[in-house]
Design a protein around this motif. Structure first.
Motif, PDB file in Angstrom:
ATOM      1  N   ALA A 187       0.830  -1.207   0.000  1.00 40.01           N
ATOM      2  CA  ALA A 187       0.000   0.000   0.000  1.00 40.01           C
ATOM      3  C   ALA A 187       0.863   1.255   0.000  1.00 40.01           C
ATOM      4  O   ALA A 187       0.520   2.259  -0.644  1.00 40.01           O
ATOM      5  CB  ALA A 187      -0.922  -0.006   1.217  1.00 40.01           C
ATOM      6  N   ILE A 188       1.992   1.209   0.677  1.00 37.43           N
ATOM      7  CA  ILE A 188       2.896   2.355   0.738  1.00 37.43           C
ATOM      8  C   ILE A 188       3.660   2.526  -0.570  1.00 37.43           C
ATOM      9  O   ILE A 188       3.858   3.646  -1.061  1.00 37.43           O
ATOM     10  CB  ILE A 188       3.879   2.193   1.921  1.00 37.43           C
ATOM     11  N   ALA A 189       4.100   1.416  -1.165  1.00 45.88           N
ATOM     12  CA  ALA A 189       4.984   1.473  -2.335  1.00 45.88           C
ATOM     13  C   ALA A 189       4.258   1.732  -3.645  1.00 45.88           C
ATOM     14  O   ALA A 189       4.840   2.317  -4.571  1.00 45.88           O
ATOM     15  CB  ALA A 189       5.766   0.168  -2.445  1.00 45.88           C
ATOM     16  N   THR A 190       2.998   1.316  -3.754  1.00 43.00           N
ATOM     17  CA  THR A 190       2.312   1.397  -5.038  1.00 43.00           C
ATOM     18  C   THR A 190       1.955   2.831  -5.423  1.00 43.00           C
ATOM     19  O   THR A 190       1.726   3.689  -4.561  1.00 43.00           O
ATOM     20  CB  THR A 190       1.025   0.544  -5.007  1.00 43.00           C
ATOM     21  N   ALA A 191       1.908   3.062  -6.734  1.00 45.99           N
ATOM     22  CA  ALA A 191       1.473   4.359  -7.254  1.00 45.99           C
ATOM     23  C   ALA A 191      -0.006   4.335  -7.625  1.00 45.99           C
ATOM     24  O   ALA A 191      -0.586   5.369  -7.964  1.00 45.99           O
ATOM     25  CB  ALA A 191       2.312   4.738  -8.468  1.00 45.99           C
ATOM     26  N   SER A 192      -0.610   3.153  -7.559  1.00 44.41           N
ATOM     27  CA  SER A 192      -2.015   2.999  -7.937  1.00 44.41           C
ATOM     28  C   SER A 192      -2.919   3.191  -6.712  1.00 44.41           C
ATOM     29  O   SER A 192      -2.740   2.510  -5.697  1.00 44.41           O
ATOM     30  CB  SER A 192      -2.247   1.608  -8.530  1.00 44.41           C
ATOM     31  N   THR A 193      -3.870   4.084  -6.828  1.00 44.10           N
ATOM     32  CA  THR A 193      -4.797   4.320  -5.722  1.00 44.10           C
ATOM     33  C   THR A 193      -5.630   3.083  -5.426  1.00 44.10           C
ATOM     34  O   THR A 193      -5.860   2.737  -4.261  1.00 44.10           O
ATOM     35  CB  THR A 193      -5.737   5.499  -6.043  1.00 44.10           C
ATOM     36  N   ALA A 194      -6.066   2.403  -6.480  1.00 46.88           N
ATOM     37  CA  ALA A 194      -6.887   1.201  -6.295  1.00 46.88           C
ATOM     38  C   ALA A 194      -6.102   0.118  -5.564  1.00 46.88           C
ATOM     39  O   ALA A 194      -6.620  -0.507  -4.631  1.00 46.88           O
ATOM     40  CB  ALA A 194      -7.377   0.684  -7.643  1.00 46.88           C
ATOM     41  N   VAL A 195      -4.867  -0.110  -5.974  1.00 46.64           N
ATOM     42  CA  VAL A 195      -4.029  -1.115  -5.318  1.00 46.64           C
ATOM     43  C   VAL A 195      -3.769  -0.708  -3.870  1.00 46.64           C
ATOM     44  O   VAL A 195      -3.780  -1.553  -2.964  1.00 46.64           O
ATOM     45  CB  VAL A 195      -2.705  -1.304  -6.075  1.00 46.64           C
ATOM     46  N   ILE A 251      -5.681   1.004  -1.887  1.00 46.32           N
ATOM     47  CA  ILE A 251      -6.879   0.785  -1.079  1.00 46.32           C
ATOM     48  C   ILE A 251      -7.068  -0.696  -0.784  1.00 46.32           C
ATOM     49  O   ILE A 251      -7.307  -1.083   0.369  1.00 46.32           O
ATOM     50  CB  ILE A 251      -8.120   1.358  -1.797  1.00 46.32           C
ATOM     51  N   VAL A 252      -6.939  -1.524  -1.806  1.00 44.07           N
ATOM     52  CA  VAL A 252      -7.115  -2.969  -1.610  1.00 44.07           C
ATOM     53  C   VAL A 252      -6.060  -3.501  -0.657  1.00 44.07           C
ATOM     54  O   VAL A 252      -6.358  -4.260   0.280  1.00 44.07           O
ATOM     55  CB  VAL A 252      -7.067  -3.720  -2.955  1.00 44.07           C
ATOM     56  N   ALA A 253      -4.809  -3.116  -0.876  1.00 44.11           N
ATOM     57  CA  ALA A 253      -3.729  -3.580  -0.002  1.00 44.11           C
ATOM     58  C   ALA A 253      -3.922  -3.068   1.418  1.00 44.11           C
ATOM     59  O   ALA A 253      -3.653  -3.787   2.387  1.00 44.11           O
ATOM     60  CB  ALA A 253      -2.380  -3.119  -0.549  1.00 44.11           C
ATOM     61  N   GLY A 254      -4.400  -1.842   1.551  1.00 47.69           N
ATOM     62  CA  GLY A 254      -4.652  -1.285   2.872  1.00 47.69           C
ATOM     63  C   GLY A 254      -5.723  -2.059   3.626  1.00 47.69           C
ATOM     64  O   GLY A 254      -5.592  -2.309   4.830  1.00 47.69           O
ATOM     65  N   VAL A 255      -6.780  -2.452   2.918  1.00 46.07           N
ATOM     66  CA  VAL A 255      -7.845  -3.232   3.545  1.00 46.07           C
ATOM     67  C   VAL A 255      -7.333  -4.607   3.962  1.00 46.07           C
ATOM     68  O   VAL A 255      -7.627  -5.091   5.065  1.00 46.07           O
ATOM     69  CB  VAL A 255      -9.053  -3.368   2.588  1.00 46.07           C
ATOM     70  N   VAL A 256      -6.551  -5.247   3.079  1.00 44.49           N
ATOM     71  CA  VAL A 256      -5.979  -6.552   3.417  1.00 44.49           C
ATOM     72  C   VAL A 256      -5.072  -6.430   4.634  1.00 44.49           C
ATOM     73  O   VAL A 256      -5.113  -7.258   5.553  1.00 44.49           O
ATOM     74  CB  VAL A 256      -5.196  -7.129   2.218  1.00 44.49           C
ATOM     75  N   SER A 257      -4.238  -5.397   4.671  1.00 44.68           N
ATOM     76  CA  SER A 257      -3.355  -5.168   5.813  1.00 44.68           C
ATOM     77  C   SER A 257      -4.157  -4.969   7.082  1.00 44.68           C
ATOM     78  O   SER A 257      -3.830  -5.535   8.140  1.00 44.68           O
ATOM     79  CB  SER A 257      -2.479  -3.941   5.547  1.00 44.68           C
ATOM     80  N   MET A 258      -5.192  -4.178   6.988  1.00 47.27           N
ATOM     81  CA  MET A 258      -6.027  -3.890   8.145  1.00 47.27           C
ATOM     82  C   MET A 258      -6.644  -5.170   8.708  1.00 47.27           C
ATOM     83  O   MET A 258      -6.603  -5.411   9.925  1.00 47.27           O
ATOM     84  CB  MET A 258      -7.131  -2.915   7.736  1.00 47.27           C
ATOM     85  N   PHE A 318       6.097  10.841   4.564  1.00 47.90           N
ATOM     86  CA  PHE A 318       4.839  11.124   5.259  1.00 47.90           C
ATOM     87  C   PHE A 318       3.721  10.225   4.761  1.00 47.90           C
ATOM     88  O   PHE A 318       2.840   9.839   5.527  1.00 47.90           O
ATOM     89  CB  PHE A 318       4.445  12.593   5.077  1.00 47.90           C
ATOM     90  N   LYS A 319       3.766   9.857   3.477  1.00 50.96           N
ATOM     91  CA  LYS A 319       2.754   8.954   2.928  1.00 50.96           C
ATOM     92  C   LYS A 319       2.758   7.628   3.678  1.00 50.96           C
ATOM     93  O   LYS A 319       1.699   7.089   4.012  1.00 50.96           O
ATOM     94  CB  LYS A 319       3.010   8.706   1.445  1.00 50.96           C
ATOM     95  N   ALA A 320       3.956   7.094   3.946  1.00 53.95           N
ATOM     96  CA  ALA A 320       4.054   5.824   4.659  1.00 53.95           C
ATOM     97  C   ALA A 320       3.488   5.953   6.072  1.00 53.95           C
ATOM     98  O   ALA A 320       2.749   5.077   6.537  1.00 53.95           O
ATOM     99  CB  ALA A 320       5.508   5.370   4.708  1.00 53.95           C
ATOM    100  N   PHE A 321       3.841   7.036   6.737  1.00 52.04           N
ATOM    101  CA  PHE A 321       3.327   7.272   8.095  1.00 52.04           C
ATOM    102  C   PHE A 321       1.808   7.396   8.082  1.00 52.04           C
ATOM    103  O   PHE A 321       1.119   6.815   8.926  1.00 52.04           O
ATOM    104  CB  PHE A 321       3.957   8.549   8.665  1.00 52.04           C
ATOM    105  N   ALA A 322       1.280   8.148   7.122  1.00 52.32           N
ATOM    106  CA  ALA A 322      -0.168   8.362   7.051  1.00 52.32           C
ATOM    107  C   ALA A 322      -0.909   7.058   6.789  1.00 52.32           C
ATOM    108  O   ALA A 322      -1.952   6.787   7.415  1.00 52.32           O
ATOM    109  CB  ALA A 322      -0.488   9.386   5.960  1.00 52.32           C
TER     110      ALA A 322
END
Length: 359
Positions: free
Chosen positions: A63-71, A73-80, A241-245
């Motif tokens: 989620a931190i490394a990707t440039a794709s917003t969709a990826v 979001i999906v990766a963020g949900v999986v991580s969560m 800051f993106k990674a922290f956020a």
């Protein structure tokens, strides 16, 4: 962390549920049918913890490394969801005999507790009070609020405020912990009010003694170092800051899911009186199969929360089998069947209706 004070609606002086006597046949059957299920299986615990950590942090990194917003979001949900499962294992740490799972507490704190700023002492020594027969549902229960007897607006506030948890934890460990080491009065407040994963705003805890105190200090120091480093490295640009956020947003998502799960873990109908074990069971919730989504929002056996209150010594991987056995043997009129519900929407609706019911 403690929650804000929530207003109560007027309620009868005595709770009807609190006067329910124990069903001795149910209690006896539950104990007899599950005696062979009490041994925790180390392989399951470790595999679950490691898999949750690998998936959770791997998806977070994506989620931190990707440039794709969709990826992202999906990766963020999986991580969560994966980290939520890993964090939920703190519940097991409060019940399991650590001699039977050597090193697991240290492993959990290393992989989940310290990085996510919820070291195990935040729950150990707290959750066991929730299971004390004379404390459950009373003002001395750190994990109970009579939400069904409160004003309707308290429910959304109860859920939404949980999203501030990552910020609160960061302040707790990066600011308050170091300062409290120098200021005794602040230390007293930090220990009593800001060192427990509780929802009862009146709960105050004491610093443990002996070996437990030493473990507390070690874990608090490690978590404080991590929290300070996270802020400093972000402020200096070492951590983008993106990674922290994204890390903070994932943490807020975990807190939100857990608070929703907490919202429906009980019926919250007790007005502060001591309750029998059967009454406590009936004030608690099972969401067994065929419901599928509880695997995500009530992981690590939390979908059998009522059964857990009946048999708190069972490891999470034994609860499904215990439920099958008891459901098959106990007659339809048994109170055991009255604690099972179909899913999250019905439970939220039931609680919401209770808050607007005339009293």
């Amino acid at each position: 962390m403690t929650s804000m004070t929530l207003d109560r609606a007027s309620a009868p002086a005595a709770s009807v549920r609190a006067r329910i006597p124990d069903d001795k046949a149910m209690l006896r059957t539950a104990a007899e049918l599950t005696r062979d299920l009490v041994q925790p299986r180390a392989g399951i615990y470790w595999a679950d913890l490691i898999a949750s950590s690998v998936v959770g942090y791997g998806a977070l990194a994506l989620a931190i490394a990707t440039a794709s917003t969709a990826v992202m979001i999906v990766a963020g949900v999986v991580s969560m969801l994966a980290l939520y499962r890993g964090m939920s294992m703190i519940h097991e740490l409060t019940h399991v005999k650590h001699a039977q799972l050597r090193g697991f507490r240290a492993g959990w704190n290393t992989l989940i507790g310290v990085p996510m700023m919820i070291p195990s002492f935040m729950y150990e020594g707290v959750h066991n009070l929730h299971h004390a027969k004379t404390r459950y549902g009373t003002s001395e229960d750190p994990e109970y609020l009579p939400l069904a007897l409160m004003k309707p607006w308290t429910l959304p506030v109860f859920v939404i405020v949980s999203m501030l948890a990552p910020v609160g934890l960061l302040i707790r460990y990066a600011v308050l912990a170091p300062l409290s080491a120098l200021l005794p009065r602040l230390r007293t407040a930090v220990v009593s009010r800001y060192s427990a994963l509780s929802i009862n705003p009146s709960f105050r805890r004491r610093m443990p003694e002996g070996e437990e105190r030493a473990r507390w200090v070690r874990l608090e120091a490690a978590t404080s170092v991590w929290a300070v480093a996270l802020i400093v490295l972000t402020a200096t640009g070492v951590i983008p800051f993106k990674a922290f956020a994204i890390f903070m947003v994932v943490g807020a998502g975990v807190a939100l899911i857990n608070q929703v799960r907490t919202l429906v873990a009980h019926l919250w109908e007790n007005e502060g009186e001591a309750m029998s074990v059967t009454a406590q069971y009936l004030d608690t919730v099972n969401v067994p199969p065929p419901a599928l989504l509880p695997v995500l929002w009530a992981p690590v056996g939390l979908r059998y929360h009522a059964l857990h209150h009946l048999l708190p010594g069972l490891p999470y991987h034994s609860l499904a089998e215990a439920h099958r056995r008891l459901s098959k043997v106990l007659e339809p009129a048994s109170p055991y069947h009255k604690a099972s519900y179909k899913g999250l929407p019905a439970l939220v609706g039931k609680l919401a209706v209770a808050t607007i019911r005339p009293r």
